[in-house]
Design a protein around this motif. Structure first.
Motif, PDB file in Angstrom:
ATOM      1  N   GLU A 115       0.837  -1.209   0.000  1.00  0.00           N
ATOM      2  CA  GLU A 115       0.000   0.000   0.000  1.00  0.00           C
ATOM      3  C   GLU A 115       0.867   1.253   0.000  1.00  0.00           C
ATOM      4  O   GLU A 115       0.565   2.218  -0.690  1.00  0.00           O
ATOM      5  N   LYS A 118       2.394   1.863  -3.578  1.00  0.00           N
ATOM      6  CA  LYS A 118       1.507   2.153  -4.710  1.00  0.00           C
ATOM      7  C   LYS A 118       1.700   3.566  -5.270  1.00  0.00           C
ATOM      8  O   LYS A 118       1.797   3.735  -6.488  1.00  0.00           O
ATOM      9  N   GLU A 122       2.687   4.412  -9.130  1.00  0.00           N
ATOM     10  CA  GLU A 122       1.811   5.248  -9.945  1.00  0.00           C
ATOM     11  C   GLU A 122       2.556   6.452 -10.516  1.00  0.00           C
ATOM     12  O   GLU A 122       2.381   6.807 -11.693  1.00  0.00           O
ATOM     13  N   VAL A 158       1.381  -5.918  -9.095  1.00  0.00           N
ATOM     14  CA  VAL A 158       0.936  -4.637  -8.540  1.00  0.00           C
ATOM     15  C   VAL A 158       1.032  -3.552  -9.614  1.00  0.00           C
ATOM     16  O   VAL A 158       0.132  -2.721  -9.747  1.00  0.00           O
ATOM     17  N   ARG A 162      -1.991  -1.221 -11.042  1.00  0.00           N
ATOM     18  CA  ARG A 162      -1.947   0.231 -11.080  1.00  0.00           C
ATOM     19  C   ARG A 162      -2.259   0.729 -12.494  1.00  0.00           C
ATOM     20  O   ARG A 162      -2.930   1.740 -12.671  1.00  0.00           O
TER      21      ARG A 162
END
Length: 186
Positions: A115, A118, A122, A158, A162
């Motif tokens: 988390e 992320k 991004e 992941v 994203r």
């Protein structure tokens, strides 16, 4: 100063918490865990680690413990070890490290780390797509990995999630002619 008379030959290298615990034994022959906890106000986990390192480490047991075991319970009694000796003048008594995480704790830690990572993933995706405008899927994943590998190794799954979230937010779109390519919209 009864406790420190034993150490006139030695210099103890100990933590502040450990020193606070040892100083209690200048005025008492024996103390229970609860009495030490009340007198020092040391947080329970830190107190247990300090007491373990003072009473349970072979060769460095400045305190003796009843009953003798590696675990510290609330009804344990501690006594100053008058028979403490060391062949060294300087004696370093470290603090016992915390126990390893259980499997659920490891899972929770991994989820928290993912988390926290992320936004970095991004940001790199947006930076890459702004400069290139159109890229295929494998190139984006490779670029993200190469740009973040000095900080951490991003999980490709992941990264893909994203990218999908950017498609949902209409920042990226799949190319109509070839679905392996993404087009930057913003």
């Amino acid at each position: 100063m009864r406790a420190f008379q034993v150490f006139y030959k030695h210099k103890l290298n100990i933590s502040t918490y450990q020193m606070c615990i040892l100083m209690l034994f200048d005025s008492a022959d024996g103390l229970t865990y609860r009495e030490i906890e009340q007198a020092t106000q040391i947080p329970a986990s830190d107190l247990k680690h300090c007491l373990q390192s003072l009473a349970c480490v072979k060769g460095e047991n400045v305190l003796s413990k009843e009953p003798m075991s590696k675990d510290i319970a609330e009804d344990d009694a501690f006594y100053f070890n008058d028979k403490f000796t060391s062949k060294f003048i300087k004696v370093k008594i470290g603090t016992v490290a915390a126990q390893k995480e259980s499997e659920p704790e490891k899972q929770e830690t991994r989820q928290r780390m993912e988390e926290d990572r992320k936004p970095q993933i991004e940001a790199v995706i947006v930076r890459i797509m702004r400069s290139r405008r159109v890229l295929d899927h494998n190139t984006i994943v490779t670029e993200v990995t190469s740009q973040l590998q000095s900080r951490f190794l991003p999980n490709p799954v992941v990264t893909e999630k994203r990218i999908e979230s950017f498609i949902d937010l209409e920042i990226l779109e799949r190319d109509k002619a070839d679905r392996k390519f993404y087009r930057y919209l913003a």
